[in-house]
Design a protein around this motif. Structure first.
Motif, PDB file in Angstrom:
ATOM      1  N   ALA A 120      -0.906  -0.949   7.295  1.00 22.53           N
ATOM      2  CA  ALA A 120      -1.233  -1.800   8.440  1.00 22.53           C
ATOM      3  C   ALA A 120      -2.604  -1.470   9.031  1.00 22.53           C
ATOM      4  CB  ALA A 120      -0.160  -1.657   9.513  1.00 22.53           C
ATOM      5  N   ASN A 121      -3.145  -0.282   8.718  1.00 19.61           N
ATOM      6  CA  ASN A 121      -4.463   0.024   9.291  1.00 19.61           C
ATOM      7  C   ASN A 121      -5.540   0.083   8.211  1.00 19.61           C
ATOM      8  OD1 ASN A 121      -4.498   2.563   8.123  1.00 19.61           O
ATOM      9  ND2 ASN A 121      -3.921   3.638   9.980  1.00 19.61           N
ATOM     10  N   PHE A 122      -6.715   0.580   8.551  1.00 24.18           N
ATOM     11  CA  PHE A 122      -7.850   0.539   7.611  1.00 24.18           C
ATOM     12  C   PHE A 122      -7.658   1.401   6.378  1.00 24.18           C
ATOM     13  CE2 PHE A 122      -9.945   4.691   8.197  1.00 24.18           C
ATOM     14  CZ  PHE A 122      -9.227   5.179   9.277  1.00 24.18           C
ATOM     15  N   VAL A 123      -6.815   2.419   6.462  1.00 20.48           N
ATOM     16  CA  VAL A 123      -6.781   3.407   5.376  1.00 20.48           C
ATOM     17  C   VAL A 123      -6.491   2.740   4.029  1.00 20.48           C
ATOM     18  CG1 VAL A 123      -5.671   5.486   4.483  1.00 20.48           C
ATOM     19  CG2 VAL A 123      -6.155   5.307   6.919  1.00 20.48           C
ATOM     20  N   MET A 124      -5.350   2.070   3.938  1.00 23.40           N
ATOM     21  CA  MET A 124      -4.992   1.458   2.660  1.00 23.40           C
ATOM     22  C   MET A 124      -5.717   0.138   2.435  1.00 23.40           C
ATOM     23  SD  MET A 124      -3.412   3.094   0.577  1.00 23.40           S
ATOM     24  CE  MET A 124      -2.280   4.421   0.316  1.00 23.40           C
ATOM     25  N   THR A 125      -5.995  -0.574   3.511  1.00 19.80           N
ATOM     26  CA  THR A 125      -6.685  -1.861   3.371  1.00 19.80           C
ATOM     27  C   THR A 125      -8.062  -1.648   2.742  1.00 19.80           C
ATOM     28  OG1 THR A 125      -5.605  -2.372   5.455  1.00 19.80           O
ATOM     29  CG2 THR A 125      -7.157  -3.990   4.612  1.00 19.80           C
ATOM     30  N   ASP A 126      -8.828  -0.715   3.297  1.00 22.83           N
ATOM     31  CA  ASP A 126     -10.163  -0.443   2.746  1.00 22.83           C
ATOM     32  C   ASP A 126     -10.067   0.096   1.321  1.00 22.83           C
ATOM     33  OD1 ASP A 126     -11.270  -1.272   5.067  1.00 22.83           O
ATOM     34  OD2 ASP A 126     -11.986   0.687   5.741  1.00 22.83           O
ATOM     35  N   HIS A 127      -9.137   1.006   1.109  1.00 21.10           N
ATOM     36  CA  HIS A 127      -9.048   1.626  -0.212  1.00 21.10           C
ATOM     37  C   HIS A 127      -8.661   0.612  -1.283  1.00 21.10           C
ATOM     38  CE1 HIS A 127     -10.001   5.823  -0.554  1.00 21.10           C
ATOM     39  NE2 HIS A 127      -9.544   6.034   0.668  1.00 21.10           N
ATOM     40  N   ARG A 128      -7.751  -0.285  -0.933  1.00 23.35           N
ATOM     41  CA  ARG A 128      -7.328  -1.263  -1.937  1.00 23.35           C
ATOM     42  C   ARG A 128      -8.471  -2.225  -2.232  1.00 23.35           C
ATOM     43  NH1 ARG A 128      -2.761  -3.023   0.067  1.00 23.35           N
ATOM     44  NH2 ARG A 128      -1.536  -1.430  -0.954  1.00 23.35           N
ATOM     45  N   LYS A 129      -9.111  -2.658  -1.175  1.00 20.82           N
ATOM     46  CA  LYS A 129     -10.238  -3.585  -1.330  1.00 20.82           C
ATOM     47  C   LYS A 129     -11.356  -2.972  -2.178  1.00 20.82           C
ATOM     48  CE  LYS A 129     -13.564  -5.694   1.850  1.00 20.82           C
ATOM     49  NZ  LYS A 129     -14.126  -6.684   0.985  1.00 20.82           N
ATOM     50  N   LEU A 130     -11.619  -1.695  -1.992  1.00 21.24           N
ATOM     51  CA  LEU A 130     -12.753  -1.051  -2.657  1.00 21.24           C
ATOM     52  C   LEU A 130     -12.316  -0.210  -3.858  1.00 21.24           C
ATOM     53  CD1 LEU A 130     -14.678  -0.124   0.578  1.00 21.24           C
ATOM     54  CD2 LEU A 130     -15.518  -1.634  -1.224  1.00 21.24           C
ATOM     55  N   LYS A 131     -11.158  -0.574  -4.422  1.00 18.14           N
ATOM     56  CA  LYS A 131     -10.611   0.295  -5.471  1.00 18.14           C
ATOM     57  C   LYS A 131     -11.509   0.393  -6.709  1.00 18.14           C
ATOM     58  CE  LYS A 131      -7.351  -3.091  -7.449  1.00 18.14           C
ATOM     59  NZ  LYS A 131      -7.962  -4.267  -6.812  1.00 18.14           N
ATOM     60  N   ASP A 132     -12.329  -0.619  -6.968  1.00 25.25           N
ATOM     61  CA  ASP A 132     -13.220  -0.582  -8.128  1.00 25.25           C
ATOM     62  C   ASP A 132     -14.583   0.021  -7.811  1.00 25.25           C
ATOM     63  OD1 ASP A 132     -11.426  -1.779  -9.905  1.00 25.25           O
ATOM     64  OD2 ASP A 132     -11.891  -3.759  -9.088  1.00 25.25           O
ATOM     65  N   ALA A 133     -14.851   0.251  -6.525  1.00 24.61           N
ATOM     66  CA  ALA A 133     -16.190   0.681  -6.123  1.00 24.61           C
ATOM     67  C   ALA A 133     -16.601   2.042  -6.700  1.00 24.61           C
ATOM     68  CB  ALA A 133     -16.319   0.673  -4.603  1.00 24.61           C
ATOM     69  N   PRO A 134     -15.733   3.065  -6.646  1.00 20.76           N
ATOM     70  CA  PRO A 134     -16.167   4.356  -7.175  1.00 20.76           C
ATOM     71  C   PRO A 134     -16.625   4.252  -8.634  1.00 20.76           C
ATOM     72  CG  PRO A 134     -14.135   4.631  -5.942  1.00 20.76           C
ATOM     73  CD  PRO A 134     -14.384   3.152  -6.047  1.00 20.76           C
ATOM     74  N   HIS A 135     -15.882   3.484  -9.424  1.00 21.85           N
ATOM     75  CA  HIS A 135     -16.209   3.329 -10.834  1.00 21.85           C
ATOM     76  C   HIS A 135     -17.548   2.603 -10.999  1.00 21.85           C
ATOM     77  CE1 HIS A 135     -15.277   3.296 -15.046  1.00 21.85           C
ATOM     78  NE2 HIS A 135     -15.588   2.011 -15.104  1.00 21.85           N
ATOM     79  N   LEU A 136     -17.736   1.574 -10.194  1.00 19.07           N
ATOM     80  CA  LEU A 136     -18.962   0.771 -10.245  1.00 19.07           C
ATOM     81  C   LEU A 136     -20.186   1.627  -9.908  1.00 19.07           C
ATOM     82  CD1 LEU A 136     -18.979  -2.294 -10.812  1.00 19.07           C
ATOM     83  CD2 LEU A 136     -19.288  -2.662  -8.366  1.00 19.07           C
ATOM     84  N   VAL A 137     -20.025   2.442  -8.865  1.00 25.79           N
ATOM     85  CA  VAL A 137     -21.140   3.283  -8.425  1.00 25.79           C
ATOM     86  C   VAL A 137     -21.500   4.319  -9.487  1.00 25.79           C
ATOM     87  CG1 VAL A 137     -21.833   5.005  -6.706  1.00 25.79           C
ATOM     88  CG2 VAL A 137     -20.658   2.933  -5.987  1.00 25.79           C
TER      89      VAL A 137
END
Ligand SMILES: Cc1cc2nc3c(=O)[nH]c(=O)nc-3n(C[C@H](O)[C@H](O)[C@H](O)COP(=O)(O)OP(=O)(O)OC[C@H]3O[C@@H](n4cnc5c(N)ncnc54)[C@H](O)[C@@H]3O)c2cc1C
Ligand code: SF4
Ligand code: SF4
Lengths: 99, 442
Positions: B363-380
């Protein structure tokens, strides 16, 4: 590319900037026999404290005292069981002040 | 302990034991104490923060609800009012620099701070609310009753501590979460090593070099400064020191044949960085691991009598332009504390009884942000972002600003195309990666 204007400090003075409350008990031990069979030896380049020193006979010399407790060595280690890793006893080991 | 009507020999020492007085653990303990639960906050270092290092910026919005007006008392170094992203090659640098003076006024955005100061401050808040803080004590394992976790073993004589819930906030290595079987075997590719120098310089020198005044400061993230090893660099201003460091992919670092301090020395001697740190003296060197892969490496967060929060649950967000872990640790730790308090009150601390933890995170930013940005670490960490992007960007700028008289100026499209070709980037790949980046960050 490094210039004379900003000479790099030696590894010893780098490490002397860090406080270690050294425990008498080693929190990490390395089984040199296992290292003799290791082809990758990632610990030597990756350990930020440079604690893994290759010996002439193909083994590894390790001293736990000036360790950041980061976990890199057991993560990159190639040989099952070569590194026995735990945290130092409470209150001992690295102590940061301005990090 | 008053929540049992019949005297009970099985009454545990505490309602909850929280392992690790980092930001996650202190936030959990604070919430529990405020909810009236008995809570022990265990820390292996001689004081909270003594084992902890990071890059250097804490984003405080998550504190607003926990500690109103926290900015009036939190031990910070400087308020970040300038954020720069730098793309570099061996002797070039392209910087995008943003300045906002709004960030220099309450309620602020981010601040540089030393973790030994900040973590000790947050732990003291938990203590003041009623948590029992025990330092210099390492949790060495879990106590179990069958599958159920019923406490921790410590390295003190007679040091077993029993509890209805154990919250693991023991950081990136989390041996407790691993012991509880909540993690699959760890893959070094999911982790990076961070190394950093704190470099002392007089306040006025920092103000001049970074064009800031008073308690305002700068945050610079750097791409293209780690050679063949995927990673990145950072430079932050403290009150009277700078933090200069690198984040390096573990398996590639182990393979590359170069040591972390050598790669760092190269960054420090770069023409864009050297003048900023010139004359400074290394005050402290430090190193720590980061759970880089974020969402994709998260463990089971809940077990019977056990919760995992913060870096122990890989909740650090490492997504290139963002490196945020402290705020995610506080957000997840607070959620764990609230969920544990509720479960204890309802007398159901089973996996199901603790299920509220996941709901709160979702319900808060923790999982929302992480799910949304789940591909970002790999991309970077991809070759495109690490190798090609900095070279192409700097190459384009070089050509754009090099005056070629008497030759006429080349068109921008031509420059970009020639730089892409020079760096073996096909238009097709550039577009597909660009689309992927838009999807990830969009
Ligand atoms: C190089 C680097 C740069 C970073 N930059 C930033 C940044 O700029 N901004 C940001 O927000 N985040 C940054 N992070 C991430 C951030 O530091 C972490 O996400 C954050 O510290 C996680 O908090 P935590 O409470 O979960 O864990 P930690 O801060 O690691 O705290 C864990 C605590 O548990 C204790 N502990 C561990 N095991 C035991 C045990 N068995 N018994 C007792 N105590 C134990 C430890 O001593 C420690 O105090 C960076 C990290 C690194 C390494
Ligand atoms: S990686 Fe492991 S097995 Fe190989 S040399 Fe290092 S410690 Fe020994
Ligand atoms: S924990 Fe880190 S500092 Fe200590 S020996 Fe291993 S790699 Fe080196």
């Amino acid at each position: 590319m490094s210039t004379d204007a900003y000479p790099e400090i030696s590894f010893e003075s780098r490490m002397s900037s860090v406080e270690f409350r050294v425990s008498e008990q080693a929190h990490i031990t390395v089984d040199g026999k296992k290292c003799a069979d290791c082809s990758t030896r990632g610990c030597i380049t990756a350990c930020p404290a440079n604690l893994f020193v290759p010996t002439a006979d193909g083994g590894i010399l390790f001293n736990y005292e000036l360790c950041f407790e980061c976990g890199t060595c057991y993560m990159v280690c190639n040989e099952e069981g070569a590194i026995t890793w735990s945290y130092p006893e409470g209150g001992h080991g690295v102590v940061f002040h301005s990090s | 302990m008053s929540n049992s009507d019949v005297p009970d020999v099985d009454v545990p020492d505490f309602d909850v034991v929280v392992v690790g007085a980092g930001p996650a653990g202190s936030a959990a303990a604070l919430e529990l104490a405020r909810a009236g639960r008995s809570v022990c906050l265990l820390e292996r270092g001689p004081y909270p923060g003594s084992k902890n290092m990071y890059g250097g910026v804490i984003y405080g919005r998550v504190l607003d609800s926990l500690i109103p007006n926290w900015w009036e008392e939190a031990p910070i170094q400087r308020w970040v009012t300038r954020r720069s992203t730098m793309l570099m090659t061996g002797n070039q640098a392209l910087t995008v620099d943003y300045r906002s003076n709004t960030w220099g006024e309450a309620p602020y955005n981010g601040a540089t701070a030393f973790r030994p100061d900040f973590d000790a401050w947050l732990a003291a808040k938990a203590e003041a609310a009623g948590a029992v803080l025990i330092c210099s004590t390492t949790a060495t394992g879990l106590l179990r009753d069958g599958q159920r976790v019923v406490g921790v073993r410590t390295d003190r004589p007679d040091g077993d501590l029993t509890a209805r819930v154990v919250i693991c906030c023991d950081g990136v290595n989390s041996f407790l979460a691993k012991e509880a079987g909540l993690y699959p075997p760890s893959d070094p590719a999911n982790y990076t090593l961070g190394v950093k120098e704190t470099i002392a310089l007089p306040r006025e020198v920092i103000d001049e070099r970074f064009a800031v005044r008073g308690n305002h400061g700068v945050d610079i993230e750097i791409l293209g400064c780690t050679g063949k090893v995927p990673g990145g660099g950072f430079l932050y201003t403290n009150a009277e020191s700078l933090a200069v460091g690198l984040v390096l992919s573990l398996p590639e670092l182990a393979k590359c044949g170069r040591r972390p301090e050598e790669i760092l020395a190269e960054l420090k001697s770069h023409p864009a960085i050297a003048p900023l740190i010139e004359g400074g003296e290394v005050k402290e060197y430090s190193a720590h691991m980061i759970p880089e892969a974020g969402y994709k490496m998260m463990p089971e967060l809940i077990g019977d009598g056990i919760l995992v929060a913060g870096d122990a649950a890989a909740m650090c967000l490492a997504a290139g332009i963002w490196l945020e872990g402290v705020n995610f640790a506080i957000g997840s730790g607070a959620a764990a504390g609230q969920a544990a308090a509720r479960a204890v009150q309802r007398r159901d601390t089973s996996t199901a009884g603790l299920g509220d933890y996941r709901r709160r995170l979702e319900a808060n930013f923790v999982m929302t942000d992480h799910r949304k940005l789940k591909d970002a670490p790999h991309l970077v960490m991809s070759d495109l972002a690490q190798q090609q992007l900095p070279r192409i960007a700097c190459g384009v700028m070089e050509q754009l600003f090099t005056v070629t008289n008497p030759e006429p100026k080349p068109g921008l499209r031509k420059i970009i195309r020639s730089q892409m070709k020079l760096n073996n980037l096909k238009l097709r790949d550039a577009i597909s990666q660009g689309v992927k980046a838009l999807r990830t960050y969009g």
